[in-house]
Design an enzyme around this catalytic site. Structure first.
Site, PDB file in Angstrom:
ATOM      1  N   LYS A   1     -47.993 -36.406 -14.462  1.00 33.20           N
ATOM      2  CA  LYS A   1     -47.058 -36.225 -13.343  1.00 33.20           C
ATOM      3  C   LYS A   1     -45.728 -36.908 -13.587  1.00 33.20           C
ATOM      4  O   LYS A   1     -44.685 -36.431 -13.135  1.00 33.20           O
ATOM      5  CB  LYS A   1     -47.678 -36.779 -12.046  1.00 33.20           C
ATOM      6  CG  LYS A   1     -48.942 -36.082 -11.602  1.00 33.20           C
ATOM      7  CD  LYS A   1     -49.455 -36.660 -10.295  1.00 33.20           C
ATOM      8  CE  LYS A   1     -49.866 -38.114 -10.371  1.00 33.20           C
ATOM      9  NZ  LYS A   1     -50.993 -38.375 -11.304  1.00 33.20           N
TER      10      LYS A   1
ATOM     11  N   GLY B   1     -49.887 -45.486 -12.978  1.00 33.66           N
ATOM     12  CA  GLY B   1     -48.804 -45.582 -13.945  1.00 33.66           C
ATOM     13  C   GLY B   1     -48.297 -44.225 -14.370  1.00 33.66           C
ATOM     14  O   GLY B   1     -49.070 -43.288 -14.526  1.00 33.66           O
ATOM     15  N   HIS B   2     -46.993 -44.101 -14.502  1.00 35.90           N
ATOM     16  CA  HIS B   2     -46.377 -42.882 -15.004  1.00 35.90           C
ATOM     17  C   HIS B   2     -45.608 -43.210 -16.270  1.00 35.90           C
ATOM     18  O   HIS B   2     -44.818 -44.156 -16.286  1.00 35.90           O
ATOM     19  CB  HIS B   2     -45.414 -42.283 -13.969  1.00 35.90           C
ATOM     20  CG  HIS B   2     -46.108 -41.662 -12.806  1.00 35.90           C
ATOM     21  ND1 HIS B   2     -45.473 -41.404 -11.604  1.00 35.90           N
ATOM     22  CD2 HIS B   2     -47.373 -41.252 -12.645  1.00 35.90           C
ATOM     23  CE1 HIS B   2     -46.336 -40.846 -10.758  1.00 35.90           C
ATOM     24  NE2 HIS B   2     -47.490 -40.750 -11.381  1.00 35.90           N
TER      25      HIS B   2
ATOM     26  N   ASP C   1     -53.625 -38.962 -14.082  1.00 38.99           N
ATOM     27  CA  ASP C   1     -53.276 -38.950 -15.511  1.00 38.99           C
ATOM     28  C   ASP C   1     -52.958 -37.547 -16.027  1.00 38.99           C
ATOM     29  O   ASP C   1     -53.096 -37.273 -17.222  1.00 38.99           O
ATOM     30  CB  ASP C   1     -54.412 -39.558 -16.361  1.00 38.99           C
ATOM     31  CG  ASP C   1     -54.830 -40.939 -15.881  1.00 38.99           C
ATOM     32  OD1 ASP C   1     -53.932 -41.760 -15.654  1.00 38.99           O
ATOM     33  OD2 ASP C   1     -56.040 -41.172 -15.727  1.00 38.99           O
TER      34      ASP C   1
ATOM     35  N   GLN D   1     -52.225 -41.117  -8.617  1.00 41.92           N
ATOM     36  CA  GLN D   1     -53.606 -40.729  -8.899  1.00 41.92           C
ATOM     37  C   GLN D   1     -53.745 -39.206  -8.837  1.00 41.92           C
ATOM     38  O   GLN D   1     -52.880 -38.501  -9.321  1.00 41.92           O
ATOM     39  CB  GLN D   1     -54.578 -41.440  -7.944  1.00 41.92           C
ATOM     40  CG  GLN D   1     -54.765 -42.913  -8.238  1.00 41.92           C
ATOM     41  CD  GLN D   1     -53.905 -43.811  -7.376  1.00 41.92           C
ATOM     42  OE1 GLN D   1     -53.455 -43.447  -6.310  1.00 41.92           O
ATOM     43  NE2 GLN D   1     -53.670 -45.004  -7.851  1.00 41.92           N
TER      44      GLN D   1
END
Length: 438
Positions: free
Chosen positions: A18, A42-43, A15, A226
């Site tokens: 990235k 998730g991005h 988080d 991650q």
């Protein structure tokens, strides 16, 4: 001469932002390859106010002429993949032309989710804080050599045999241990055989494709999922993910050899967050933590879970940079700290009365840490959208230089807001990017 490749990864527990950084950096790269994790990661990328939430698909596809490749180290849920493809296609992205999936990636099937959900919810079991999307059990099957790969998914006869055998075993185990109702193998086969045909056009030999791009003079970015402290080997075990989130995972998770990894870029927030269970030495337990969460919108892109917030941890960042061989540091969410009059930074640990900067390997050691802090002056003025380092308030510059000096990596970029354009690139790093993009 170095290969024109770079690994971009998270320095802490994920988080770190990235997605935005990969999106900014991918301009000029031939391909972006995802090398670990599944749709539990998730991005979020914001481009001119438009929000893109990606789970499996590499951020590179948001750039025209950049291929996105899902590597063999990823575990792929075909149904989740197809839903994400449809969503991105509707946003006008050429996902069909720009996205490929390694034929050696492992497949997540419904019984993986069933097992993880039942185990995580079982009375008396230590909770890891998983997303219950089947990631861990899929990696367990991979290591047990009983998993299904994408290439096998495309073979209907093999798929049917595999599902029947797996359901007979998994249904019996989960029912006996947790009382869970069995899954229907025929229904599962029908659904996944149909999904396989929609996945088929995306499937390639990922390692062959990536190595071909590099051999032909193209540039490749390896996109981590991650963060370092969630790595199965080097993280805060057992409160970790099931794959190699560190830079080493880029080689094993794509089939590109380590001598073809050019540089490593580590992404850290100006503070630290963590989602789920596990030790967090610098966690803030007062209203300032709530302030950071609100200003930083610290809620999971995939799960919506509130993130725990803490102060920057220099020993942890130094450890992360060492493990990854990180040369460059990208600092995100500087603007979240704008209203603070002073900012604590952890510079060491006190464990059982002794001061150290060594990261304990065991959970008990991590939980025994009493952080040793120094305090830097806050700047109490807006940094949002500033793209020139010299225009930052002096105290903000000092904060960044302290972080750079103590962490062992050079700061190359600073993010001062969520949008693609709210990013400063320092001159020395800009020269590195020119080399990578040539």
């Amino acid at each position: 001469m170095r290969a024109k490749t770079a690994v971009v990864l998270g320095a802490q527990w994920g988080d770190e932002g990235k997605g935005k950084i990969v999106d900014v950096l991918s301009d000029g790269f031939s391909a972006v390859a995802r090398y670990a994790g599944g749709h539990n990661a998730g991005h979020t990328v914001i481009i001119s106010g438009q929000k893109f939430v990606l789970q499996l698909i590499p951020c590179g596809v948001l750039r025209p002429n950049c291929m996105g490749i899902i590597g063999n180290g990823v575990v792929l849920d075909p149904i989740a993949f197809l839903k994400e493809v449809a969503r991105i296609r509707e946003l006008g992205v050429d996902v069909d032309g720009q996205l490929r999936v390694s034929n050696r990636a492992q497949v997540i099937l419904p019984y993986h989710r069933m097992i993880e959900l039942a185990a995580e919810s079982a009375p008396g079991r230590q909770k890891i804080g998983t997303t219950s999307r089947g990631i861990g059990p899929a990696y367990e099957d991979k290591m047990a050599r009983s998993g299904l790969r994408v290439v096998d998914l495309l073979n209907p006869a093999l798929l049917k045999t595999h599902i029947e055998a797996a359901c007979a075993e998994k249904n019996a185990i989960v029912h006996a241990l947790y009382g869970t109702e069995p899954l229907d193998p025929q229904k599962m086969f029908d659904e996944y055989a149909a999904a396989a045909e929609q996945v088929r056009p995306f499937v390639v030999d990922g390692a062959r494709m990536l190595n071909g791009i590099i051999k032909d003079g193209g540039s490749v970015m390896f996109e981590g999922a991650q963060g370092t402290m969630l790595d199965i080997d080097h993280g805060t075990y057992p409160f970790v993910t099931s794959s190699s989130a560190t830079a080493g995972g880029a080689a094993t998770g794509t089939g590109v050899g380590p001598t073809n990894i050019g540089t490593v870029i580590s992404v850290t927030k100006a503070y630290v967050t963590r989602v789920g269970e596990g030790p967090f030495p610098t966690e803030i337990h007062d209203p300032i933590g709530d302030h950071l969460r609100a200003r930083g919108n610290e809620y999971g892109a995939v799960t919506g879970r509130p993130r725990r917030c803490g102060w920057l941890d220099i020993p942890l960042l130094r450890y992360s940079n060492t493990i990854n061989g990180a040369e460059w540091l990208v600092v995100t969410k500087m603007d979240v700290l704008d209203e603070l009059d002073e900012i604590p930074i952890c510079i060491g640990y006190e464990i059982d009365g002794k001061v150290t900067d060594e990261i304990p390997a065991d959970v008990h050691g991590l939980e025994a840490i009493k952080p040793v802090y120094t305090k830097l002056k806050g700047w109490q003025s807006s940094t949002e959208g500033i793209t020139d380092f010299e225009r930052l308030p002096r105290a903000a510059q000092d904060y960044l230089r302290f972080q750079e000096k103590e962490s062992g990596a050079k700061i190359g970029m600073v993010s001062t807001g969520p949008d693609r354009d709210q990013t400063m690139i320092l001159p020395e790093f800009a020269e590195i990017l020119k080399e990578l993009h040539r």
